[in-house]
Motif scaffolding. Structure first.
Motif, PDB file in Angstrom:
ATOM      1  N   LYS A  81       0.821  -1.227   0.000  1.00  0.00           N
ATOM      2  CA  LYS A  81       0.000   0.000   0.000  1.00  0.00           C
ATOM      3  C   LYS A  81       0.844   1.260   0.000  1.00  0.00           C
ATOM      4  N   LYS A  82       1.981   1.217   0.707  1.00  0.00           N
ATOM      5  CA  LYS A  82       2.747   2.446   0.913  1.00  0.00           C
ATOM      6  C   LYS A  82       3.906   2.613  -0.054  1.00  0.00           C
ATOM      7  N   LEU A  83       4.043   1.689  -1.019  1.00  0.00           N
ATOM      8  CA  LEU A  83       5.152   1.806  -1.970  1.00  0.00           C
ATOM      9  C   LEU A  83       5.010   3.064  -2.811  1.00  0.00           C
ATOM     10  N   PRO A  84       6.151   3.662  -3.206  1.00  0.00           N
ATOM     11  CA  PRO A  84       6.074   4.945  -3.913  1.00  0.00           C
ATOM     12  C   PRO A  84       5.685   4.828  -5.398  1.00  0.00           C
ATOM     13  N   GLY A  85       6.073   3.724  -6.068  1.00  0.00           N
ATOM     14  CA  GLY A  85       5.892   3.685  -7.521  1.00  0.00           C
ATOM     15  C   GLY A  85       4.592   3.038  -7.950  1.00  0.00           C
ATOM     16  N   GLU A  86       4.344   3.013  -9.268  1.00  0.00           N
ATOM     17  CA  GLU A  86       3.127   2.371  -9.785  1.00  0.00           C
ATOM     18  C   GLU A  86       3.361   0.901 -10.074  1.00  0.00           C
ATOM     19  N   GLU A  87       4.657   0.536 -10.223  1.00  0.00           N
ATOM     20  CA  GLU A  87       4.995  -0.855 -10.498  1.00  0.00           C
ATOM     21  C   GLU A  87       5.743  -1.438  -9.309  1.00  0.00           C
ATOM     22  N   VAL A  88       5.623  -2.743  -9.125  1.00  0.00           N
ATOM     23  CA  VAL A  88       6.290  -3.422  -8.020  1.00  0.00           C
ATOM     24  C   VAL A  88       7.089  -4.576  -8.607  1.00  0.00           C
ATOM     25  N   ASN A  89       8.310  -4.755  -8.092  1.00  0.00           N
ATOM     26  CA  ASN A  89       9.113  -5.885  -8.522  1.00  0.00           C
ATOM     27  C   ASN A  89       9.398  -6.730  -7.288  1.00  0.00           C
ATOM     28  N   ILE A  90       9.023  -7.997  -7.334  1.00  0.00           N
ATOM     29  CA  ILE A  90       9.184  -8.858  -6.159  1.00  0.00           C
ATOM     30  C   ILE A  90      10.033 -10.067  -6.539  1.00  0.00           C
ATOM     31  N   SER A  91      10.998 -10.381  -5.683  1.00  0.00           N
ATOM     32  CA  SER A  91      11.821 -11.559  -5.972  1.00  0.00           C
ATOM     33  C   SER A  91      12.253 -12.217  -4.675  1.00  0.00           C
ATOM     34  N   SER A  92      12.659 -13.478  -4.792  1.00  0.00           N
ATOM     35  CA  SER A  92      13.200 -14.151  -3.609  1.00  0.00           C
ATOM     36  C   SER A  92      14.513 -14.761  -4.048  1.00  0.00           C
ATOM     37  N   ASP A  93      15.403 -15.098  -3.100  1.00  0.00           N
ATOM     38  CA  ASP A  93      16.661 -15.684  -3.551  1.00  0.00           C
ATOM     39  C   ASP A  93      16.539 -17.195  -3.624  1.00  0.00           C
ATOM     40  N   GLU A  94      17.580 -17.819  -4.161  1.00  0.00           N
ATOM     41  CA  GLU A  94      17.535 -19.240  -4.517  1.00  0.00           C
ATOM     42  C   GLU A  94      17.687 -20.151  -3.316  1.00  0.00           C
ATOM     43  N   SER A  95      18.233 -19.593  -2.215  1.00  0.00           N
ATOM     44  CA  SER A  95      18.705 -20.488  -1.170  1.00  0.00           C
ATOM     45  C   SER A  95      17.559 -21.095  -0.371  1.00  0.00           C
ATOM     46  N   ILE A  96      17.947 -21.999   0.533  1.00  0.00           N
ATOM     47  CA  ILE A  96      16.949 -22.748   1.298  1.00  0.00           C
ATOM     48  C   ILE A  96      16.217 -21.809   2.262  1.00  0.00           C
ATOM     49  N   PHE A  97      14.963 -22.151   2.522  1.00  0.00           N
ATOM     50  CA  PHE A  97      14.180 -21.341   3.444  1.00  0.00           C
ATOM     51  C   PHE A  97      14.466 -21.738   4.877  1.00  0.00           C
ATOM     52  N   VAL A  98      14.415 -20.767   5.776  1.00  0.00           N
ATOM     53  CA  VAL A  98      14.522 -21.066   7.207  1.00  0.00           C
ATOM     54  C   VAL A  98      13.203 -21.693   7.640  1.00  0.00           C
ATOM     55  N   PRO A  99      13.249 -22.826   8.361  1.00  0.00           N
ATOM     56  CA  PRO A  99      11.972 -23.409   8.807  1.00  0.00           C
ATOM     57  C   PRO A  99      11.217 -22.414   9.689  1.00  0.00           C
ATOM     58  N   PRO A 100       9.876 -22.448   9.633  1.00  0.00           N
ATOM     59  CA  PRO A 100       9.087 -21.412  10.311  1.00  0.00           C
ATOM     60  C   PRO A 100       9.290 -21.381  11.823  1.00  0.00           C
ATOM     61  N   ASP A 101       9.728 -22.524  12.415  1.00  0.00           N
ATOM     62  CA  ASP A 101       9.852 -22.497  13.875  1.00  0.00           C
ATOM     63  C   ASP A 101      11.209 -21.966  14.335  1.00  0.00           C
ATOM     64  N   GLN A 102      12.094 -21.666  13.367  1.00  0.00           N
ATOM     65  CA  GLN A 102      13.381 -21.111  13.792  1.00  0.00           C
ATOM     66  C   GLN A 102      13.174 -19.656  14.193  1.00  0.00           C
ATOM     67  N   VAL A 103      13.549 -19.341  15.411  1.00  0.00           N
ATOM     68  CA  VAL A 103      13.289 -17.985  15.905  1.00  0.00           C
ATOM     69  C   VAL A 103      14.410 -17.069  15.448  1.00  0.00           C
ATOM     70  N   ILE A 104      14.031 -15.959  14.883  1.00  0.00           N
ATOM     71  CA  ILE A 104      15.031 -14.987  14.452  1.00  0.00           C
ATOM     72  C   ILE A 104      15.217 -14.009  15.598  1.00  0.00           C
ATOM     73  N   PRO A 105      16.438 -13.839  16.101  1.00  0.00           N
ATOM     74  CA  PRO A 105      16.623 -12.973  17.264  1.00  0.00           C
ATOM     75  C   PRO A 105      16.165 -11.552  16.959  1.00  0.00           C
ATOM     76  N   GLU A 106      15.619 -10.895  17.993  1.00  0.00           N
ATOM     77  CA  GLU A 106      15.046  -9.560  17.806  1.00  0.00           C
ATOM     78  C   GLU A 106      16.114  -8.473  17.962  1.00  0.00           C
ATOM     79  N   SER A 107      17.393  -8.874  18.041  1.00  0.00           N
ATOM     80  CA  SER A 107      18.404  -7.862  18.372  1.00  0.00           C
ATOM     81  C   SER A 107      18.628  -6.914  17.204  1.00  0.00           C
ATOM     82  N   GLU A 108      19.237  -5.766  17.544  1.00  0.00           N
ATOM     83  CA  GLU A 108      19.470  -4.708  16.560  1.00  0.00           C
ATOM     84  C   GLU A 108      20.354  -5.201  15.410  1.00  0.00           C
ATOM     85  N   GLU A 109      21.351  -6.058  15.755  1.00  0.00           N
ATOM     86  CA  GLU A 109      22.433  -6.314  14.794  1.00  0.00           C
ATOM     87  C   GLU A 109      22.041  -7.286  13.683  1.00  0.00           C
TER      88      GLU A 109
END
Length: 389
Positions: A81-109
């Protein structure tokens, strides 16, 4: 595999609004808070599913690579909704997905580039990277093996839903009455909802040969009604049924809904055959008077308004600690005088769902239900149980 596509912001935004109606609020399956994006050739299919209703819609895309993944619905929708342009380009990379139960740390770094499941969203000079999830986790609703199908005018279906679903129970624990009964008889369709305090029933003539009853949760039916009213140039819909599911195709959107299993409460026996007191009233006069009365009755315990039916008028009164109201409306009455009390909200809801200018109120006694019917025909019946005064 990598997935890639380019599309117009307005197209994907509209598609997201459509499917978001089926994103779950449950916390038990986090993947269902997501939307499945699947690119096949020049088509992007978006799917959301909360185990009761699945909504799938398609849009055209360019510059694609086939693939699929799941994005967090709320975040993705807000970003688009908030994107600036009229067109959107979406892509994902080739590598393996992190399983959904793996917790991503909330730290700044945390540097998202180190995580393998990123989704990159570009528009104009703006570039987002967000976490995606593997599509393998996303459950399927299966297809509906066509046993029967019904064809209906879209406007009739919306109208019938709006005129009944409000009367279904909101409490999941009440079982089958959270649903609305859709009952097909020869050349006739009836929709019924009830919650133990009131019944709303609506009838339409529809060309149809077979007899069939299905029960759908009121909440889901309301979502279907709002999808239909947003769809342009859809005048007819077909509902395809098997034993447990129904499928509705609306334009380029497919909706699959789970049917409630079990027998609906036999409502015919509740509707009174004949009545001792019959009152013909102007619907708007009655509705407006009840709305005024409920300004005070809402302050009380059970939202009580009192009817004193005598001669050719109803004296409507309500009182609470906040004050009281007395108002008289003129009606045509046949039969004896009567005093009866109601929960104002139930009467208001029923009257709000009626288009007719004049209606008939049928009463039997101060403890039996009041039924509201049209002057002619049987297109609707509303039943409201009284409150002891």
């Amino acid at each position: 595999a990598a997935m890639k596509f380019t599309c117009f912001k307005k197209d994907i935004s509209k598609a997201l609004n459509t499917v978001s109606k089926a994103v779950t609020t449950r916390t038990t399956m986090p993947i269902l808070k997501g939307i499945l994006l699947k690119v096949e050739d020049n088509t992007l299919t978006l799917t959301a599913y909360d185990l009761d209703i699945l909504i799938e819609t398609k849009i055209s895309v360019t510059g694609y690579e086939n693939g699929e993944l799941v994005v967090k619905a709320k975040l993705f929708n807000e970003i688009i909704k908030k994107l600036p342009g009229e067109e959107v380009n979406i892509s994902s990379d080739e590598s393996i997905f992190v399983p959904p139960d793996q917790v991503i740390p909330e730290s700044e770094e945390v540097n998202i580039s180190n995580y393998e499941n990123k989704v990159i969203i570009k528009s104009d000079k703006s570039e987002f990277k967000i976490h995606g999830q593997s599509a393998d986790e996303f459950p399927s609703a299966g297809d509906v093996s066509e046993k029967e199908s019904i064809i209906l005018k879209s406007d009739d279906f919306i109208d019938m839903i709006n005129k009944t679903s409000f009367a279904a129970s909101l409490e999941e624990s009440r079982g089958i009455i959270v649903g609305v009964l859709i009952s097909l008889k020869q050349n006739f369709l009836t929709m019924v909802a009830l919650d133990g305090f009131r019944v709303a029933l609506n009838n339409r003539a529809v060309p149809n040969e077979k007899e069939k009853n299905i029960i759908v949760t009121a909440k889901i039916l309301s979502e279907v009604a709002s999808l239909l009213s947003e769809a342009e140039n859809v005048s007819e819909i077909s509902i395809v049924l098997d034993d447990r599911k129904a499928k509705i195709n609306i334009d380029n959107t497919k909706v699959i809904i789970r049917l409630l299993e079990g027998e609906f409460i036999s409502y015919e026996s509740i509707i009174p055959e004949n009545s001792k007191v019959k009152v013909t009233a102007g619907k708007d006069d009655l509705y407006n008077a009840i709305e005024r009365a409920s300004l005070l009755s809402r302050e009380g315990k059970n939202n009580l308004v009192k009817f004193e039916i005598k001669d050719n008028s109803i004296v409507i009164s309500s009182k609470s600690e906040a004050g009281n109201l007395i108002e008289e409306i003129f009606v045509d009455k046949e039969g004896e005088d009567l005093e009866i009390g109601f929960n104002a909200k139930y009467l208001s809801d029923a009257l709000k769902a009626i288009d007719d200018e004049s209606i008939i109120l049928n009463f039997d006694s101060s403890v039996s239900p009041c039924s509201i019917t049209p002057l002619v025909g049987s297109s609707f019946t509303h039943l409201v149980l009284p409150v002891r005064i």
